[in-house]
Design an enzyme around this catalytic site. Sequence first.
Site, PDB file in Angstrom:
ATOM      1  N   ILE A 169      33.570  32.141  34.473  1.00  0.00           N
ATOM      2  CA  ILE A 169      34.786  31.909  33.693  1.00  0.00           C
ATOM      3  C   ILE A 169      35.676  33.090  34.083  1.00  0.00           C
ATOM      4  O   ILE A 169      35.452  34.213  33.638  1.00  0.00           O
ATOM      5  CB  ILE A 169      34.507  31.863  32.178  1.00  0.00           C
ATOM      6  N   PRO A 170      36.640  32.843  34.974  1.00  0.00           N
ATOM      7  CA  PRO A 170      37.291  33.932  35.717  1.00  0.00           C
ATOM      8  C   PRO A 170      38.318  34.746  34.935  1.00  0.00           C
ATOM      9  O   PRO A 170      39.516  34.725  35.226  1.00  0.00           O
ATOM     10  CB  PRO A 170      37.919  33.198  36.893  1.00  0.00           C
ATOM     11  N   CYS A 171      37.855  35.538  33.988  1.00  0.00           N
ATOM     12  CA  CYS A 171      38.747  36.404  33.223  1.00  0.00           C
ATOM     13  C   CYS A 171      39.377  37.483  34.103  1.00  0.00           C
ATOM     14  O   CYS A 171      40.437  38.014  33.763  1.00  0.00           O
ATOM     15  CB  CYS A 171      38.022  37.009  32.032  1.00  0.00           C
ATOM     16  N   HIS A 172      38.764  37.772  35.248  1.00  0.00           N
ATOM     17  CA  HIS A 172      39.319  38.784  36.147  1.00  0.00           C
ATOM     18  C   HIS A 172      40.637  38.330  36.775  1.00  0.00           C
ATOM     19  O   HIS A 172      41.377  39.137  37.319  1.00  0.00           O
ATOM     20  CB  HIS A 172      38.300  39.150  37.236  1.00  0.00           C
TER      21      HIS A 172
END
Length: 165
Positions: free
Chosen positions: A132-135
């Site tokens: 889950i690409p929070c970056h």
Amino acid sequence: MTYIAIYNSPIGLLYLASDGSSLIGLWIEGQKYFSASIQGESAQIHPDLPVFQQTILWLDAYFAKEPLPVMPPLSPQGSPFRQSVWELLMDIPYGQTSTYGAISRLLQRRGISASAQAVGGAVGHNPISILIPCHRVLGANGCLTGYAGGIEKKKFLLNLEGVEC
């Protein structure tokens, strides 16, 4: 029962957690909120679970910049608001970014009251880093802002995806 596996990545050890069928957590060693996410749980090390094997294949491909295989089943636990934010994170394509404000506006269009700060809180508590690409979420002016796993790791992940920081 919570099951745990450890993955050695280019950004350090990653801790994977599963309920037995879905991935419920992926944290970078030393990441904020990691211990709070599984605290009080009786965790058993079980690296051979199919969901861990599928996650490891995905991570191997991701870090090698190869085509990504099917995402393992994910089951992040959080409030309805956080779930809405994490769902929008999944829509940010590989190699692209968004901002906290843009995500806030998307939620508002769906009738969900959300400030950029509230989105930031949900992004920061994402229990399944990288997948889950929070970056991929940046500050309003496109600058790197906080990352629970550490700003240098955020920069590494974005550079890996071809995003200039």
